[in-house]
Structures are given as C-alpha cells and as structure tokens.
Enzyme design. Structure first.
Site, PDB file in Angstrom:
ATOM      1  N   PHE A  13     -16.080   9.835   8.308  1.00  0.00           N
ATOM      2  CA  PHE A  13     -14.634   9.950   8.411  1.00  0.00           C
ATOM      3  C   PHE A  13     -14.325  10.969   9.502  1.00  0.00           C
ATOM      4  CE2 PHE A  13     -10.362  11.356   7.128  1.00  0.00           C
ATOM      5  CZ  PHE A  13      -9.734  10.129   7.158  1.00  0.00           C
ATOM      6  N   ARG A  70      -8.440  -3.296   4.527  1.00  0.00           N
ATOM      7  CA  ARG A  70      -9.358  -2.682   3.569  1.00  0.00           C
ATOM      8  C   ARG A  70      -8.814  -2.821   2.147  1.00  0.00           C
ATOM      9  NH1 ARG A  70     -10.642   3.806   3.705  1.00  0.00           N
ATOM     10  NH2 ARG A  70      -8.506   3.802   2.943  1.00  0.00           N
ATOM     11  N   ASP A 111     -20.884  13.702   2.259  1.00  0.00           N
ATOM     12  CA  ASP A 111     -19.472  13.594   1.923  1.00  0.00           C
ATOM     13  C   ASP A 111     -19.331  12.418   0.952  1.00  0.00           C
ATOM     14  OD1 ASP A 111     -16.749  12.995   1.787  1.00  0.00           O
ATOM     15  OD2 ASP A 111     -16.364  13.578   3.852  1.00  0.00           O
ATOM     16  N   TYR A 157      -8.455  12.834  -4.733  1.00  0.00           N
ATOM     17  CA  TYR A 157      -7.291  11.946  -4.880  1.00  0.00           C
ATOM     18  C   TYR A 157      -7.593  10.468  -4.734  1.00  0.00           C
ATOM     19  CZ  TYR A 157      -6.985  12.676   0.269  1.00  0.00           C
ATOM     20  OH  TYR A 157      -7.240  12.776   1.604  1.00  0.00           O
ATOM     21  N   LYS A 158      -8.859  10.124  -4.545  1.00  0.00           N
ATOM     22  CA  LYS A 158      -9.207   8.704  -4.426  1.00  0.00           C
ATOM     23  C   LYS A 158      -9.610   8.189  -5.817  1.00  0.00           C
ATOM     24  CE  LYS A 158     -10.600   9.422   0.383  1.00  0.00           C
ATOM     25  NZ  LYS A 158      -9.529   8.642   1.019  1.00  0.00           N
TER      26      LYS A 158
END
Lengths: 404, 404
Positions: free
Chosen positions: A120, A363, A191, A216-217
């Site tokens: 990312f 996605r 990560d 938060y995912k």
C-alpha cells in the site's frame, strides 16, 4: 446450491451482530467495516457514563490508560501474537514509521529497505520519508511482488511488505518469506491491513519480527479507527523507539525530564490514546470473541470462489486479477475493467458497494461475518445487468469524487 | 460580592451547554474537559447515520476526508491562526515530532533545540528521541523558564516551549520570545496544550513559526481527543514533512508509488483520520462559536484571582506557585503542599476534582465556560475543611493510582 451453502454456514447468524443498511450488499468491508449492532449503545455508555460522569477519573476508574494494550491483546489473538506483543493506537502510517525506524536501528549496518509495488503506497511513502530524514544513505528498493524472495540478500536491512495486496488480493507466504529473510539476516515487517480479521495469521509461528495493521477494515472499528502494531517478544529488550512520547515512558506520571523507555510493548506507545475511537474498536472486537479465524477463512474462500465463478460466467469483459488459488489470496476479489470507476459508481447506485482502485481495478471485499452466498450471487447479477444495459456509461457515474 | 460577580458574568449561561455531573466542582478542565451536552446525540448520529448508513461512502458524503482541515480551521480561530494553517489529528506528541523535524530540516546548519524545564515532559522526550534518531549531533538544551530568553543565540536552531507551564501555570510572553528568537534566526515552536481555549493566543500576530496543541483539555474534545498543529503560512512552500503518509500526498487516491507532498497544511497529515474522535472534537467546538477569547480570559482571571485569595486566606499551609500577575499565567492555579497527592484524593472524595503533579503540586484548573465564582468559593471552603480536619491523613487517600 447457493441455498445449501448458506444453510450449512456456521457463521450465518453472525449477520445479526451487524447493523447492515437496507437494500445494500456491502462488498467493501476491506475498506471500512460495517457497524456492529451493539457499538452505538456501547459508545453512548463510554461518552455519557465514562467521559461525562467519571471525567478525568476515567483514566483510573475505567482503566483507559491501559486500553491500548487491552485492545492490542484482543487483536493479538486473531493474528497469532502472544499477549503483550501487540498494542493498538495511532494510524497504520505512524505505526509503519515506528516499526521501520526501530528495525533500521537494530540492523544499522545495512541500508536497504526491500518492499514491493503491491505494498500500500502509504507504507512506501513513510519508508521514503524516514530514509530522507535519516540522511544516512538508506535506499527503498521496490520490486515486483514475485521478486521479493529473489531480492532477499545480505545487503537488505529490512523486508517490509503487505501480506495481502490491497489491489489484487494476492497473498504473500508469510512463513516462507520470513524464514528466507532471516537466513539473510533481514528483519521482516508485515503489514496486515487486509489480513487481520479476514485470513488466519500466525505472526509468532512465522517468526515475524514486526507487524502493523488496520482497525477499520475487517476489524470493524469505525472510520479511521486506531491501528495496531506488533513486536516479537524476543525484540522487546533491545527495542529502540524513535517516537518517544510520554505514554512509552517507564513512569509517565513521574513527569521526569529524561526519557526512560517502558518495558515490553508499552515502549511503542507515544501520546495520549484516543479513548472514543479506541473504545469503538474494543467494542467491535466483541463479534470475534466466539469465532476462530479458520472458520472465518473457510467462508471467505467459499464466498470469493463463488463470486469469481459467477462474474466470470456472466461478465467476460471483466478480467480477474486476483489469484484463483485461495491459498495465495486474501478476502477480496478484483477485476480489471477500463471503465472501472464508472462501473463501480453504477454498482453503488444499485446498492452493491465495492470500490475502485486506480487506474482500472474494481474491487470487491468479502467479509465472512455478515455476507451470505445469496448476497454474492445477487451482486453478480446486478453487475451483469449494469454491463448488459451499459448503464455505467451514463455521465453521472463518471463524475470523480474526492475519495475513490 | 461573589453573587455580584456571578450575576455580572456574561458567560454564566454557558454552563448549560455542558453535562456536569451532580455534586462535582470540576477544576480539572485543563486535564480533561467536561462533556458538552450535545455531544452524545451528535456522536449517535455520526455512528448510526454516518458510519452505519453511509459506510465507506461517508468519506465523500460527509466529507470525512477533509474533517482534519475543517476542525483545524475552527481551532485556528481560537488561536489567531489564519484559515488553512491548522490541521487536527494525531496526538500532541506525534505533532511535536512533526513540527520539530520540519523545523530542524529548515535550520539544518544549527544543532541546538532550546527548551525549558517547565515544558511538558512528552515534548522533551520526543525531542530527545528525534535527536537520537537523526544521529547528527543535535543537542536538547533544557534551561529554567526564565533563562530561555538569555539562551537564545546564533547557535540555536529551534526554540520549543510550552506557553503555559502545565505545573505552575506560568505563561511565557509568546510575542516577545518569538521576536527575540527571530532576531537570532531561531525557529519558534509553541505548545498550546494549556493555552488553546483558555487564554487569548495570536499565533499569526506573534509571528510564531510552528505550534501544536491538545484537543481534550480546554477544547473539551473527549479523552485523548485528536491534537492539532499549526504551520505559519510563510513556511508552507518549504515544508518538509518527516512523517510522509498517504493523507499528506498530493493525490492520495492516485495510489502512486512515489510520495509527492500536498500543498499547504495538508502536507502535515499522515494516516487515515480517526473520524469518531475527530467528530467529537468538532462537535465540542460548537460551544466556542459565540464566544470570544478575550471574554473567556477575563473570566478566567476573575476565577483564578478569587481562588488564590480564598485559599491563601483560609489555608496558609499551601504555598502558591502560580504567578499572581494574570498577564503571565494561564487558567490554572497550583499550590505546593508536601502531601499534595493525599490532599487531592481527599478533595476528589468530596467532589472537588483537581489533580496532582509530582512531586508536590496540587493543581486546579478554571474553565470559564462552566465554572462560577460560587464554585470557586465552595471549593476553597471544602479544601479548608479537609486541611482543618486533617482528613487527607487517612490511609485511603495515600494509595497511589496509575494516573495521578
């Protein structure tokens, strides 16, 4: 067949633990998790009864002061980390800075940070900013994901990669890459942004050195929820934090002028923790209390496999970019389509929420705790309808928004 | 006389804007501000209607993505900062790291960071951690507060001080010290933790270079609320952030591999902002919308003067450590008492909440928005009763808690 899959789903009742909006098939839990149904009342309690009533006494009375470690331990259970090796707080970006600076200090004889172009971007930005700040000749070497292993050598200080590619969903082999890194004396930073809460992770078992991840995912902690970081216990003694704030001090309330690092993972804390956001994450983790990650992952595989099959049979103009092999992917599925942005806007307008990743990736995230196989088929049907009727070609779907 | 003061208080009705617990005189708003009465319903809305219903669309639909700048601009009005020069987010400690690293990069020919021993320890810890990380010969020089001016010289890179001393309440002369710093080519960083929302601050007018501050004290943003940072507009072009996260990128959603800094204050953003905590701070700032800081400060002076007079006449065993002159103090008053810890515990047990700062400071904060002169007198009476009856000598009040 789909009904049978849902009927046999041991996680089916978990959907009730979430407050899903009507008319929405939510395939973006890998960007922002759904609100767990009990979080609003828990937060009302934290705000009114804890902050409002206890006021400053809350630091002791509700043990706010140790909330980062308590939340960290709960996340640790989901990622194979021993108690005391994970702490929650700050953002993922800040945590990347913390673990990378600590790792570079441990391996100061080497100057190369190895990463891949599936990482990312913020991780790469943080690494390049740190290299620039250090002004000590560090190089950020970015290779293709499948070239990471071959690039591990005795010149590499740190391998810093994201396990599950945010765009393609490809998943690295954490155990094998970490072992290979260690053969060359390379420190391994993982990560887990698109892994934690979605796929089984075994940080201790893989002998990872450091890790970071997102709240938060798949952990459903709310927009911008605090992140987390992991430091393998064997490194705690030699850990040299660069962000030395008072919450990482051995005795914060002695108010000494000199910094003395706390023991263990506490040393990686920096400032005063954001209790409201952390409490939401803490509450959200309740939904994981009675599930194990293997069960979650089995359902993830089932949902993703079904989506790939449905979309490929209905929409040949979409090109699958996610690996078909479940052992090398995360819990989202991506398709390439030149007009992916407009397509996604059209899907969202019909209640199927996924997201778009530039330049051309549509996605779709599959959160096993609140999605059914019927949702998957319905989403594919709607996608097919949009493509067949070319509704994505309408101008309104091409208007760019700030956040894609 | 006290009744006349309260009758003439133009801020008296502001008390209704806060949800003060029954039976409490809260003299610790300088540690954690009181819950504004409308925050619970606002947060219920953010959690249910924004997160719960909009889900990932909230980044656009509720403009979460720019919330750090919006909240920053609201804080900016209270501290004399032009729109676009303040951004909210992260902790004060992290923000100290951000502005100090940027300042040291701007003044890389010099190696001394000048601070004083009245600075809050985390600022000093962060500075020493940064100096160690840079490994470039930086020295953190800590002097007595009244020696800062004399120590400003052509060898100093950065003067980093807290305007209002967290312990003593002494307030530096921001304008004069900044001018003196600039005469020597020294960059001035101000920590406004105990200033923002309590005393008038004019960052632009004082020509300050950088500032940081706290969201959970006088700004009432909730426990561990996001902090803020300020960069004078004249520095925006040359600003070199060390914490280079995706939210500080020129185009975060282009997902480029290379970092390109955003323009203006946006460049100082790092990770995804904690929307729940930031929304609480945003809501809390509403109470400041119709007040000006001079009015707030006049009442602060009146409350502090009265408390000093009442305590000194009733409790001669307490030694005032805060300046009597209102022009050189903040909005809290501190007394030295060898058994200050036990005394504060006894006070808290009787509903007068202040706090203790090691080794012997009993500290009382006066928040003009929710305190009356009658509160001040009542607090002094209770304090006197505890001292006269020696109730602080009870063992229960000597038991140390984690957070003091």
């Amino acid at each position: 067949m789909v009904h049978a899959l849902d009927a046999a789903d041991v996680l089916a009742t978990k959907r009730e633990a979430f407050d899903l909006p009507e008319g929405v098939i939510y395939l973006d839990g890998n960007s922002l998790g759904v609100l767990p149904a009990h979080v609003p009342s828990r937060m009302a309690e934290v705000i009114k009864d804890q902050w409002g009533t206890s006021l400053v006494r809350g630091w002791n009375d509700h043990d706010w002061i140790d909330l980062p470690q308590r939340v960290g331990a709960r996340i640790g259970r989901l990622i194979g980390a021993a108690p005391g090796s994970v702490v929650a707080g700050d953002s993922t970006s800040i945590n990347v800075f913390k673990v990378l600076s600590a790792a570079l200090t441990m391996r100061s004889d080497r100057k190369v940070i190895l990463s891949d172009n599936g990482n990312f971007p913020t991780d790469l930005y943080v690494a390049s900013g740190l290299a620039k700040l250090l002004d000590a000749g560090h190089e950020l070497r970015i290779v293709d994901p499948d070239k990471v292993e071959a690039n591990l050598g005795d010149d590499i200080a740190v391998m810093m990669i994201t396990e599950v590619d945010y765009k393609t969903g490809r998943r690295h082999d954490m155990k094998a890459l970490t072992a290979k890194a260690h053969q060359h004396g390379v420190i391994a930073i993982w990560d887990l942004a698109h892994s934690a809460g979605a796929v089984p992770v075994d940080l201790d078992g893989a002998k990872a050195d450091f890790a970071v991840g997102c709240g938060y995912k798949y952990l459903n902690g709310g927009p911008g929820a605090p992140a987390f970081l992991y430091v393998a216990e064997r490194h705690h003694g030699a850990l040299n934090p660069a962000l030395t704030g008072w919450m990482g001090h051995e005795a914060p309330f002695a108010f000494d002028l000199d910094y003395r690092p706390a023991t263990g993972i506490d040393r990686m804390r920096v400032g005063t923790p954001p209790i409201l956001s952390l409490s939401a994450l803490d509450a959200a983790l309740d939904v994981f209390d009675d599930v194990d990650m293997d069960t979650v992952h089995r359902k993830s595989v089932s949902l993703c496999d079904l989506f790939i099959k449905e979309v490929e049979s209905r929409c040949p103009e979409l090109e699958l970019v996610t690996p078909r092999d479940p052992s090398v992917r995360g819990s989202h599925v991506s398709f390439r389509f030149e007009e992916g942005y407009a397509l996604m806007q059209a899907l969202i307008a019909e209640g199927v929420i996924g997201d778009f990743r530039a330049p051309d990736i549509a996605r779709f995230g599959f959160t096993p705790l609140y999605l059914s196989h019927a949702d998957v088929v319905r989403a594919a049907e709607i996608l097919e309808g949009i493509l067949r009727n070319k509704t994505w070609m309408q101008d309104e779907f091409k208007k760019k928004q700030k956040v894609t």
